[in-house]
Motif scaffolding. Structure first.
Motif, PDB file in Angstrom:
ATOM      1  N   ALA A 171       1.167  -4.941   4.835  1.00 43.16           N
ATOM      2  CA  ALA A 171       0.607  -5.331   6.126  1.00 43.16           C
ATOM      3  C   ALA A 171       0.872  -6.800   6.453  1.00 43.16           C
ATOM      4  CB  ALA A 171      -0.894  -5.054   6.144  1.00 43.16           C
ATOM      5  N   ALA A 172       0.777  -7.674   5.462  1.00 46.17           N
ATOM      6  CA  ALA A 172       0.908  -9.109   5.739  1.00 46.17           C
ATOM      7  C   ALA A 172       2.268  -9.454   6.326  1.00 46.17           C
ATOM      8  CB  ALA A 172       0.666  -9.904   4.456  1.00 46.17           C
ATOM      9  N   SER A 173       3.313  -8.774   5.876  1.00 44.08           N
ATOM     10  CA  SER A 173       4.658  -9.075   6.362  1.00 44.08           C
ATOM     11  C   SER A 173       5.162  -8.044   7.366  1.00 44.08           C
ATOM     12  CB  SER A 173       5.637  -9.151   5.192  1.00 44.08           C
ATOM     13  OG  SER A 173       5.715  -7.901   4.523  1.00 44.08           O
ATOM     14  N   ARG A 174       4.307  -7.074   7.696  1.00 41.87           N
ATOM     15  CA  ARG A 174       4.687  -5.979   8.613  1.00 41.87           C
ATOM     16  C   ARG A 174       5.961  -5.285   8.132  1.00 41.87           C
ATOM     17  NH1 ARG A 174       0.183  -5.202  10.773  1.00 41.87           N
ATOM     18  NH2 ARG A 174       1.106  -4.077  12.527  1.00 41.87           N
ATOM     19  N   THR A 175       6.038  -5.076   6.806  1.00 34.88           N
ATOM     20  CA  THR A 175       7.221  -4.484   6.192  1.00 34.88           C
ATOM     21  C   THR A 175       6.919  -3.075   5.709  1.00 34.88           C
ATOM     22  OG1 THR A 175       8.082  -6.629   5.469  1.00 34.88           O
ATOM     23  CG2 THR A 175       8.895  -4.678   4.307  1.00 34.88           C
ATOM     24  N   ALA A 176       7.815  -2.156   6.018  1.00 35.07           N
ATOM     25  CA  ALA A 176       7.710  -0.782   5.538  1.00 35.07           C
ATOM     26  C   ALA A 176       8.808  -0.524   4.520  1.00 35.07           C
ATOM     27  CB  ALA A 176       7.843   0.204   6.700  1.00 35.07           C
ATOM     28  N   TYR A 177       8.460   0.198   3.472  1.00 36.97           N
ATOM     29  CA  TYR A 177       9.421   0.588   2.446  1.00 36.97           C
ATOM     30  C   TYR A 177       9.602   2.102   2.514  1.00 36.97           C
ATOM     31  CZ  TYR A 177       8.182  -4.028   0.645  1.00 36.97           C
ATOM     32  OH  TYR A 177       7.948  -5.377   0.522  1.00 36.97           O
ATOM     33  N   GLU A 206       0.840  -1.200   0.000  1.00 35.04           N
ATOM     34  CA  GLU A 206       0.000   0.000   0.000  1.00 35.04           C
ATOM     35  C   GLU A 206       0.879   1.255   0.000  1.00 35.04           C
ATOM     36  OE1 GLU A 206      -2.945   2.314   3.193  1.00 35.04           O
ATOM     37  OE2 GLU A 206      -2.268   0.248   3.569  1.00 35.04           O
ATOM     38  N   ARG A 207       0.532   2.205  -0.862  1.00 38.45           N
ATOM     39  CA  ARG A 207       1.228   3.482  -0.861  1.00 38.45           C
ATOM     40  C   ARG A 207       0.598   4.384   0.205  1.00 38.45           C
ATOM     41  NH1 ARG A 207       4.377   6.337  -4.473  1.00 38.45           N
ATOM     42  NH2 ARG A 207       3.997   4.775  -6.101  1.00 38.45           N
ATOM     43  N   ARG A 208       1.430   4.883   1.089  1.00 38.05           N
ATOM     44  CA  ARG A 208       0.974   5.816   2.102  1.00 38.05           C
ATOM     45  C   ARG A 208       1.770   7.108   1.986  1.00 38.05           C
ATOM     46  NH1 ARG A 208      -0.121   2.436   7.747  1.00 38.05           N
ATOM     47  NH2 ARG A 208      -1.742   1.053   6.906  1.00 38.05           N
ATOM     48  N   LEU A 250       9.733   9.557   8.446  1.00 37.03           N
ATOM     49  CA  LEU A 250       9.099   8.445   7.746  1.00 37.03           C
ATOM     50  C   LEU A 250       9.289   7.135   8.517  1.00 37.03           C
ATOM     51  CD1 LEU A 250       9.901   9.096   3.968  1.00 37.03           C
ATOM     52  CD2 LEU A 250       7.707   9.331   5.139  1.00 37.03           C
ATOM     53  N   ILE A 251      10.452   6.951   9.112  1.00 37.23           N
ATOM     54  CA  ILE A 251      10.676   5.736   9.909  1.00 37.23           C
ATOM     55  C   ILE A 251       9.749   5.727  11.130  1.00 37.23           C
ATOM     56  CG2 ILE A 251      12.361   4.480  11.308  1.00 37.23           C
ATOM     57  CD1 ILE A 251      14.516   5.465   9.360  1.00 37.23           C
ATOM     58  N   ARG A 252       9.518   6.899  11.724  1.00 33.34           N
ATOM     59  CA  ARG A 252       8.560   6.974  12.838  1.00 33.34           C
ATOM     60  C   ARG A 252       7.169   6.574  12.378  1.00 33.34           C
ATOM     61  NH1 ARG A 252      10.150  12.360  14.723  1.00 33.34           N
ATOM     62  NH2 ARG A 252       8.036  12.983  14.115  1.00 33.34           N
ATOM     63  N   GLU A 253       6.771   7.029  11.202  1.00 35.34           N
ATOM     64  CA  GLU A 253       5.465   6.635  10.662  1.00 35.34           C
ATOM     65  C   GLU A 253       5.377   5.118  10.531  1.00 35.34           C
ATOM     66  OE1 GLU A 253       2.650   8.251   9.455  1.00 35.34           O
ATOM     67  OE2 GLU A 253       3.329  10.141  10.337  1.00 35.34           O
ATOM     68  N   ALA A 254       6.459   4.512  10.049  1.00 36.95           N
ATOM     69  CA  ALA A 254       6.471   3.060   9.903  1.00 36.95           C
ATOM     70  C   ALA A 254       6.345   2.370  11.261  1.00 36.95           C
ATOM     71  CB  ALA A 254       7.762   2.626   9.205  1.00 36.95           C
ATOM     72  N   LEU A 255       7.054   2.873  12.249  1.00 41.17           N
ATOM     73  CA  LEU A 255       6.959   2.301  13.591  1.00 41.17           C
ATOM     74  C   LEU A 255       5.558   2.465  14.163  1.00 41.17           C
ATOM     75  CD1 LEU A 255      10.371   3.548  15.017  1.00 41.17           C
ATOM     76  CD2 LEU A 255       9.761   1.174  14.509  1.00 41.17           C
ATOM     77  N   ASP A 256       4.939   3.606  13.903  1.00 39.37           N
ATOM     78  CA  ASP A 256       3.575   3.844  14.380  1.00 39.37           C
ATOM     79  C   ASP A 256       2.584   2.852  13.763  1.00 39.37           C
ATOM     80  OD1 ASP A 256       4.437   5.945  15.928  1.00 39.37           O
ATOM     81  OD2 ASP A 256       3.782   7.508  14.520  1.00 39.37           O
ATOM     82  N   SER A 257       2.904   2.360  12.571  1.00 37.83           N
ATOM     83  CA  SER A 257       2.030   1.403  11.898  1.00 37.83           C
ATOM     84  C   SER A 257       2.297  -0.032  12.329  1.00 37.83           C
ATOM     85  CB  SER A 257       2.204   1.511  10.378  1.00 37.83           C
ATOM     86  OG  SER A 257       1.769   2.775   9.922  1.00 37.83           O
ATOM     87  N   GLY A 258       3.312  -0.223  13.174  1.00 36.03           N
ATOM     88  CA  GLY A 258       3.622  -1.559  13.657  1.00 36.03           C
ATOM     89  C   GLY A 258       4.662  -2.292  12.843  1.00 36.03           C
ATOM     90  N   ALA A 259       5.521  -1.573  12.142  1.00 33.79           N
ATOM     91  CA  ALA A 259       6.527  -2.216  11.299  1.00 33.79           C
ATOM     92  C   ALA A 259       7.482  -3.063  12.124  1.00 33.79           C
ATOM     93  CB  ALA A 259       7.311  -1.161  10.520  1.00 33.79           C
ATOM     94  N   GLU A 260       7.768  -4.250  11.601  1.00 31.77           N
ATOM     95  CA  GLU A 260       8.767  -5.128  12.187  1.00 31.77           C
ATOM     96  C   GLU A 260       9.979  -5.279  11.270  1.00 31.77           C
ATOM     97  OE1 GLU A 260       6.730  -8.773  12.928  1.00 31.77           O
ATOM     98  OE2 GLU A 260       5.287  -7.873  14.340  1.00 31.77           O
TER      99      GLU A 260
END
Length: 381
Positions: free
Chosen positions: A81-87, A59-61, A117-127
């Motif tokens: 979301a399925a892999s909890r991966t942020a790009y 998903e593009r955010r 942007l990394i904070r946004e990823a962490l807020d979304s639950g990125a692993e």
């Protein structure tokens, strides 16, 4: 006949997805039983986010951040979301192309927006974070990113440093007590397209500083400032990464990613191909068509066509490169698995015309290539 189509972008002309589509159009015009699979790629530079989103269906955010000069900006990132991966693509927040030529200042530009942007990823639950480093406007060693993530960089009088690489010359204390604790649970992979160390003649400041607005005198200042940052970092962490290949990527962001995010630095094309599942796609491909704006001797350092060719060679699949220009040293690609390479122009033309007609030229070369390939195999288009 199954064709895997996996180009990079053609700079100033077509993003990778549009280039792949144009090549597929030409291949199918050749007629016959042609199955074209489009898989746009990137090597960690600009356009990597688009390639990753297209390849993975992420998903593009977008998020409100600060650009390299500290101005409010909007930047995209990707979420799977399925892999909890942020790009996260550095250039989205701190990119050189977002600045006018007279705005480029390697002394003061900052990676603060990348940290946002990394904070946004962490807020979304990125692993898992995949961070791509090409196209930066910065030379701050990732100090801005650290500040956005809660670190404090202070001078000898306890004052927070100003943004930018030049200010690091006054660094006396690196306080990591306030850094975001969620980083400890984040697995970080960093895509780099260079192997430069942080400092010296091949370092971030000397090699890349001039294109970001640094004069010869300023290059010296920035190199000394990054050396100070490396000294304080080594004293704080008990480990020194200044000589790590790739530490100088994106003005020293490779250094910060390894030192503070415990990131694995890998060639960008390898990371993007892994995310796109290229190796699995090669198992039943008869031919690969790849390409980018220019193929030359430097392409062996990790550019998309050569990365694709190296992987395809292991599977015995021939690779053809379509390039806007074949520049000195391009023949070295034959030793890396490239079977053939062709320039796009169909006659003398100005650069503006070549850029405008890029999709048309890609389709035409692709059609001719596939017709010839089928004929060689004893078939008929």
């Amino acid at each position: 006949m199954k064709i895997l189509i996996c180009p990079d972008s053609f700079k100033d002309a077509l993003p990778a997805a549009d280039a792949a589509r144009a090549i597929a159009v030409g291949a199918k015009r050749a007629g016959g039983d042609i199955e074209a699979r489009e898989c746009p790629l990137a090597d960690g530079g600009e356009g990597s986010l688009d390639a990753l989103l297209a390849a993975t269906g992420a998903e593009r955010r977008s998020a409100d951040v600060h650009d390299a000069l500290g101005r409010p900006a909007r930047a995209d990132w990707g979420w799977h979301a399925a892999s909890r991966t942020a790009y996260v693509e550095l250039a989205e927040a701190s990119g050189l192309q977002a600045l006018a030529p007279d705005e480029r200042t390697a002394l003061d530009s900052s990676t603060y927006g990348v940290g946002e942007l990394i904070r946004e990823a962490l807020d979304s639950g990125a692993e898992h974070l995949l961070l791509t480093l090409g196209g930066s406007a910065t030379n701050d060693g990732g100090a801005g990113m650290l500040a956005a993530l809660g670190a404090r960089l202070r001078d000898g009088e306890g004052r927070d440093l100003a943004p930018g690489g030049a200010a690091l010359a006054d660094l006396a204390e690196l306080d990591l007590d306030g850094i975001d604790p969620r980083l400890a649970g984040l697995r970080v992979e960093t895509a780099v397209d260079v192997d430069n160390p942080l400092l010296g003649k091949r370092g971030a400041s000397a090699v890349f500083g001039p294109q970001k607005g640094a004069s010869p005198d300023e290059v010296g200042r920035l190199d000394a400032a990054l050396a100070r940052f490396a000294d304080v970092t080594a004293a704080t962490l008990g480990a020194d990464y200044r000589d790590l290949p790739g530490a100088g990527a994106a003005g020293g962001m490779g250094f910060a990613a390894r030192a503070f995010l415990d990131a694995e630095l890998r060639p960008g094309i390898e990371l993007v191909m892994a995310q796109a599942g290229v190796e699995a796609l090669l198992t039943d491909a008869d031919l690969v068509i790849t390409g980018e704006g220019q193929l030359d001797g430097q392409s062996l350092a990790g550019k998309t066509p050569v990365g694709v060719a190296r992987l395809a060679r292991r599977h015995g699949v021939p690779v053809v490169v379509l390039a806007g220009r074949l520049a000195p040293g391009w023949q070295a690609a034959f030793d890396e698995g490239v079977s053939a390479a062709f320039a796009l122009a169909d006659g003398p033309m100005a650069l503006d015309e070549a850029l405008e007609r890029c999709a048309e030229l890609l389709a035409d070369r692709s059609e001719s290539l596939v017709r010839f390939w089928v004929a060689l195999a004893g078939g008929r288009p």
